[in-house]
Scaffold this motif. Structure first.
Motif, PDB file in Angstrom:
ATOM      1  N   ALA A   1     -89.263 -99.087  48.161  1.00 35.74           N
ATOM      2  CA  ALA A   1     -89.486 -97.654  47.930  1.00 35.74           C
ATOM      3  C   ALA A   1     -89.769 -97.378  46.462  1.00 35.74           C
ATOM      4  N   ARG A   2     -89.032 -98.021  45.576  1.00 43.52           N
ATOM      5  CA  ARG A   2     -89.267 -97.830  44.140  1.00 43.52           C
ATOM      6  C   ARG A   2     -90.643 -98.374  43.747  1.00 43.52           C
ATOM      7  N   ALA A   3     -91.041 -99.490  44.311  1.00 44.69           N
ATOM      8  CA  ALA A   3     -92.360-100.059  44.021  1.00 44.69           C
ATOM      9  C   ALA A   3     -93.468 -99.120  44.498  1.00 44.69           C
ATOM     10  N   ALA A   4     -93.261 -98.481  45.644  1.00 42.08           N
ATOM     11  CA  ALA A   4     -94.247 -97.520  46.141  1.00 42.08           C
ATOM     12  C   ALA A   4     -94.344 -96.329  45.188  1.00 42.08           C
ATOM     13  N   ARG A   5     -93.208 -95.852  44.679  1.00 46.27           N
ATOM     14  CA  ARG A   5     -93.231 -94.762  43.689  1.00 46.27           C
ATOM     15  C   ARG A   5     -94.002 -95.176  42.448  1.00 46.27           C
ATOM     16  N   GLU A   6     -93.772 -96.406  41.989  1.00 47.43           N
ATOM     17  CA  GLU A   6     -94.494 -96.913  40.817  1.00 47.43           C
ATOM     18  C   GLU A   6     -95.998 -96.895  41.058  1.00 47.43           C
ATOM     19  N   ALA A   7     -96.420 -97.378  42.215  1.00 47.50           N
ATOM     20  CA  ALA A   7     -97.846 -97.451  42.526  1.00 47.50           C
ATOM     21  C   ALA A   7     -98.462 -96.061  42.593  1.00 47.50           C
ATOM     22  N   LEU A   8     -97.750 -95.110  43.183  1.00 53.97           N
ATOM     23  CA  LEU A   8     -98.290 -93.756  43.305  1.00 53.97           C
ATOM     24  C   LEU A   8     -98.300 -93.038  41.963  1.00 53.97           C
ATOM     25  N   ALA A   9     -97.318 -93.304  41.120  1.00 55.34           N
ATOM     26  CA  ALA A   9     -97.266 -92.665  39.804  1.00 55.34           C
ATOM     27  C   ALA A   9     -98.396 -93.161  38.914  1.00 55.34           C
ATOM     28  N   GLU A  10     -98.793 -94.418  39.083  1.00 53.40           N
ATOM     29  CA  GLU A  10     -99.875 -94.991  38.286  1.00 53.40           C
ATOM     30  C   GLU A  10    -101.235 -94.519  38.751  1.00 53.40           C
ATOM     31  N   GLY A  11    -101.376 -94.181  40.022  1.00 46.36           N
ATOM     32  CA  GLY A  11    -102.671 -93.824  40.582  1.00 46.36           C
ATOM     33  C   GLY A  11    -103.129 -92.448  40.158  1.00 46.36           C
ATOM     34  N   ALA A  12    -104.366 -92.158  40.464  1.00 48.15           N
ATOM     35  CA  ALA A  12    -104.935 -90.850  40.137  1.00 48.15           C
ATOM     36  C   ALA A  12    -104.182 -89.760  40.876  1.00 48.15           C
ATOM     37  N   GLY A  13    -103.816 -88.737  40.169  1.00 51.30           N
ATOM     38  CA  GLY A  13    -103.117 -87.625  40.789  1.00 51.30           C
ATOM     39  C   GLY A  13    -101.611 -87.763  40.754  1.00 51.30           C
ATOM     40  N   GLY A  14    -101.105 -88.962  40.542  1.00 54.00           N
ATOM     41  CA  GLY A  14     -99.666 -89.154  40.457  1.00 54.00           C
ATOM     42  C   GLY A  14     -98.982 -88.968  41.786  1.00 54.00           C
TER      43      GLY A  14
END
Length: 125
Positions: free
Chosen positions: A31-44
């Motif tokens: 779950a934390r890794a998914a948050r990291e990936a989404l935070a790095e992507g466009a739009g956050g």
């Protein structure tokens, strides 16, 4: 030294025991890794959105399902691919488990234009 005083033979570290990482711990890593990936992507990461993961571990193999919310419009396939990569990388890195698949389930889409307009309204008041 007598035979009774002879120290026991050394046992290799790998043969001393086993380490078991609970499924819920691997789920938190995912779950934390998914948050990291989404935070790095466009739009956050969408507001009030926190990915959660379900994990099944069998020996050193983890099967992961991540549920998340995304902003729309956005490149959903690219964002899901980034989540898959990051989750597999972090679980392998932190837990030492092989991750043959990461299923991503999009539970909800947040229209970005509606959120932006709502944010502007709040700031004007």
């Amino acid at each position: 030294m007598t035979p009774a005083q002879t120290p026991p033979p050394r046992v290799a570290p790998a043969e001393r025991g086993a380490t078991r990482i609970a499924d819920r711990v691997v789920a938190k890593i995912a779950a934390r890794a998914a948050r990291e990936a989404l935070a790095e992507g466009a739009g956050g990461l969408p507001e009030a959105s926190s990915p959660h993961a379900d994990v099944t571990v069998h020996h050193d193999i983890a099967r992961v399902r991540v549920s998340l919310e995304l902003d729309y419009p956005s490149d959903l396939a690219a964002r899901c691919a980034a989540v898959r990569r990051q989750v597999a990388l972090r679980v392998e890195e932190y837990a030492g488990m092989t991750v043959p698949e990461v299923d991503v389930e999009i539970e909800h889409l947040h229209p970005t234009d509606v959120r932006a307009a709502a944010g502007r309204d709040r700031r004007l008041r």
